[in-house]
Design an enzyme around this catalytic site. Structure first.
Site, PDB file in Angstrom:
ATOM      1  N   GLU A  24       5.434  41.791 -38.372  1.00 21.86           N
ATOM      2  CA  GLU A  24       4.607  42.233 -37.244  1.00 21.86           C
ATOM      3  C   GLU A  24       5.286  42.008 -35.904  1.00 21.86           C
ATOM      4  OE1 GLU A  24       3.479  40.509 -39.818  1.00 21.86           O
ATOM      5  OE2 GLU A  24       1.933  41.764 -40.720  1.00 21.86           O
ATOM      6  N   HIS A  29      -9.376  37.569 -42.497  1.00 20.12           N
ATOM      7  CA  HIS A  29      -9.372  39.036 -42.434  1.00 20.12           C
ATOM      8  C   HIS A  29     -10.577  39.600 -41.673  1.00 20.12           C
ATOM      9  CE1 HIS A  29      -6.376  38.934 -45.699  1.00 20.12           C
ATOM     10  NE2 HIS A  29      -6.215  40.210 -45.548  1.00 20.12           N
TER      11      HIS A  29
END
Ligand SMILES: Cc1ncc(C[n+]2csc(CCOP(=O)(O)OP(=O)(O)O)c2C)c(N)n1
Lengths: 327, 335
Positions: free
Chosen positions: A61, A130
């Protein structure tokens, strides 16, 4: 002519249009190509545009978001997809320390026209790594724009405007929106402005201020309250940075009451910022302290009943409105 | 049976049955979990380990109860092989209060302090620095223990992988890094995500001894793990295993598998670690079909008991929503 499409289809059409219109545009992120995107937004795009413009990245990322920022600096118009805001924390350094500062640090010599899209939010029982909403972390930072399309029309229309913007734009897509359907008006212009809140429902008793995945809950609460004779005005912020103070203050001046619904945790939330601004701009219009409906101060738990209890829901919104109206 | 500290695998009947049983338990437990997912008893994400069982089972044989385990969101197999009760793991997948993490974590976040099982991390690469820190604590407190960190090959693209290997090597920390290379990170094939697909070369570039092992062969995994663990206990610093394996199922329960050929999956299924070990044991006369049939009945009973336990287990009351965010004042300073 208007037609019904899903939020996911709206994003896919917007991506496709951007890729067709501007050869500098490319999409990059984990599993955007062969897999079709973690949420299926880029399904089919690899076939049309090829690997150079639909770039699958490794799990890196910080690396690929930074590369997007660099490519923007180098004259491309990258769309970086980060699977969810939770994983964007690995790229936070690049977004906050590089994308947001380059223009200023260089004395205005460089702009960073990168667009970064990511999913956010709870509601699918994915537990504490999440499900979080960190929109406020990004909205805190000068040098970037932060938007949260809550409708299909905005999902379809904000990407293009974001790509035309010379500065970094972060687009938050609430994960519970992708399957929702909405109307698209093909005859008019599809592009939607990045800035400015929208009044999704007019009403005179109370201003309900929200964004993203909470909009549908707020509209459902407003429907129910209407049956009890309470007229809610529903404001969809659309842009989280900058915030549309004018629309909020004007609404509160009419209704004299405000309830902010924000899936972030209450402490240090966007709701806290909006509440402070109402105090600054509309204090003497208020008949009741600003109410906030936020997530409980707990990492989002896995079991359904606890996830529901931890996040804003229609009954909490109704209760907050009734408190504000002393009903 | 090999004692801990022995670098060889002694494949007597008892040990062979233990390995076979653990692999079969994981397989059956997960097949049942997939059914329960269909019935919406298990929700959220469910990442199955089916096909990869030899790795957790083989590596765990080399570890003692004092050693620590760090795993990922694909960790049911590691939890069961470590010895967490199937009942509590299943209750966790249901989100029930009797689960390993009291239901708060679900399938991706199984923890057990007593077993030194440190999760259950669903941020890819997130477990590696944690393992380095656990090993650092052991080193600083002169405890001769090993921290074993499992992760997928996809994690090797994250900065945390490289930072962790460097730190562990620089400080000679007792970490066993186990890269479970199942060739895909979600839909991204290894060749399309790594410029160097030989993970041992990554490790050795940080001066960490590394070995590639057939992750479909439980005995090969056990013996490689025994060698690596022994090297760590002897003060050799971190060690690295690349276990070459394959997941037979989708990445999680939602996955159209557009990124790989059916033939490839079938080819790997031919190398099923359970079937392979089973037939080898029969051919070698180490165990007999009646033993395996008894094992299967026993496992069926254990899995069904786990399901019954999870079904009957209570939900945590909503009033407890805010618990376990911070350590309660009464226990401060104790932990
Ligand atoms: C930092 C981060 N980025 C992305 C994801 C989404 N994601 C979850 S699992 C996964 C693939 C990981 O592959 P690998 O490490 O090889 O392990 P495997 O799933 O094959 O066991 C991805 C991309 C995540 N959980 N964390």
């Amino acid at each position: 002519m208007s037609r019904r499409i899903t939020y996911r289809e709206a994003i896919r059409e917007a991506l496709q249009e951007a890729l067709r219109r501007d050869p500098r545009v490319f999409l990059m992120g984990e599993d955007v190509g062969r897999y079709g995107g973690a949420y299926g937004c880029s399904k089919g795009l690899l076939t049309e545009f090829g690997e150079a413009r639909i770039r699958d990245t490794p799990l890196s990322e910080a690396g690929f978001t930074g590369a997007g920022i660099g490519a923007a600096l180098g004259g491309m118009r990258p769309i970086v997809e980060i699977m969810t805001v939770n994983f964007s924390l690995l790229a936070l350094d690049q977004i906050v320390n590089t994308a947001a500062t380059l223009r200023h640090m260089s004395g205005g010599q460089f702009s960073v026209p990168v667009v970064i899209r990511m999913a956010t939010g709870a509601g699918r029982q994915l537990a504490a790594q999440h499900s979080h909403s960190f929109e406020n972390w990004y909205a805190h930072v000068p040098g970037i724009k932060v938007v949260a399309p809550a409708t299909v029309a905005d999902a379809r229309g904000m990407l293009w405007t974001a790509l035309e913007d010379p500065d970094p734009v972060i687009i938050f897509e609430h994960a519970t929106l992708y399957n929702d359907e909405g109307e698209i008006e093909d005859s008019g212009p599809l592009a939607q402005p990045l800035e400015g809140a929208a009044i999704r429902r007019a009403g005179s008793d109370v201003s309900l201020i929200t964004y993203g995945g909470s909009l549908k809950k707020v509209l459902a609460a407003a429907d129910e309250l209407a049956r009890e004779g309470i007229a809610c005005e529903v404001i969809d912020l659309r842009s989280l940075r900058p915030l549309d103070d004018k629309t909020i203050a004007a609404s509160v001046a009419r209704t004299h009451r405000a309830v902010i619904v924000d899936e972030g945790w209450r402490s240090g939330s966007l709701a806290a910022e909006i509440s402070a601004r109402i105090m600054e701009t509309a204090f003497f219009d208020l008949d009741w302290p600003v109410e906030r409906v936020c997530s409980a101060e707990v990492p989002i738990p896995y079991p359904r009943h606890l996830e529901i209890a931890a996040t804003p829901q229609v009954p909490n919104i109704i209760a907050a409105v009734k408190r504000a109206l002393r009903r | 049976m090999s004692a801990a500290g022995d670098t060889r695998v002694h494949l007597d009947r008892e040990h062979a049955l233990k390995l076979l049983r653990q692999m079969k338990l994981i397989r059956r437990f997960e097949e049942r979990s997939a059914e329960l997912y269909g019935e919406q008893k298990i929700r959220g994400f469910l990442h199955l380990y089916i096909g990869e069982e030899a790795n957790a089972v083989g590596v765990m044989q080399a570890l003692t109860p004092e050693d620590a385990i760090v795993a990922t969101y694909r960790e049911h197999g590691h939890a069961l092989a470590r010895g967490l009760p199937a009942t509590e793991v299943m209750a966790e997948m249901y989100g029930k209060a009797s689960g390993s993490s009291r239901g708060r974590g679900g399938s991706m976040h199984i923890f057990d302090a007593g077993q030194r099982f440190y999760g259950g991390n669903a941020i890819v690469g997130g477990g590696l620095p944690l393992a380095v820190g656990l090993a650092l604590a052991d080193q600083m407190q002169q405890r001769n223990r090993v921290t074993c960190c499992f992760f997928g090959e996809g994690a090797a693209a994250e900065g945390e992988f490289h930072e962790s290997l460097n730190l562990a090597s620089l400080w000679k920390l007792p970490v066993l890094f186990v890269c479970e290379n199942n060739r895909y990170a979600m839909g991204t094939a290894l060749e399309r995500s790594e410029s160097e697909t030989d993970f041992c070369r990554h490790a050795t570039s940080y001066r960490i001894p590394a070995e590639a092992v057939d992750g479909m062969d439980v005995v090969a995994v056990e013996s490689a793990a025994r060698r690596a663990v022994q090297a760590i206990r002897n003060g050799g610093g971190p060690q690295f295993l690349e276990n070459r394996t394959y997941r037979f199922r989708a990445h999680s329960m939602f996955d159209a598998e557009l990124y790989r050929e059916k033939a490839e999956v079938e080819m790997w299924k031919e190398r099923c670690p359970i079937r392979r070990f089973h037939s080898w044991l029969i051919a070698a006369g180490v165990v007999h079909e009646v033993d395996v049939a008894a094992l299967d009945r026993d496992i069926e009973g254990e899995v069904e008991a786990a399901v019954a336990f999870a079904e009957a287990a209570p939900w945590e009351p909503e009033a407890d929503l805010l618990t376990d965010v911070m350590t309660p004042a009464a226990t401060r300073g104790v932990a």
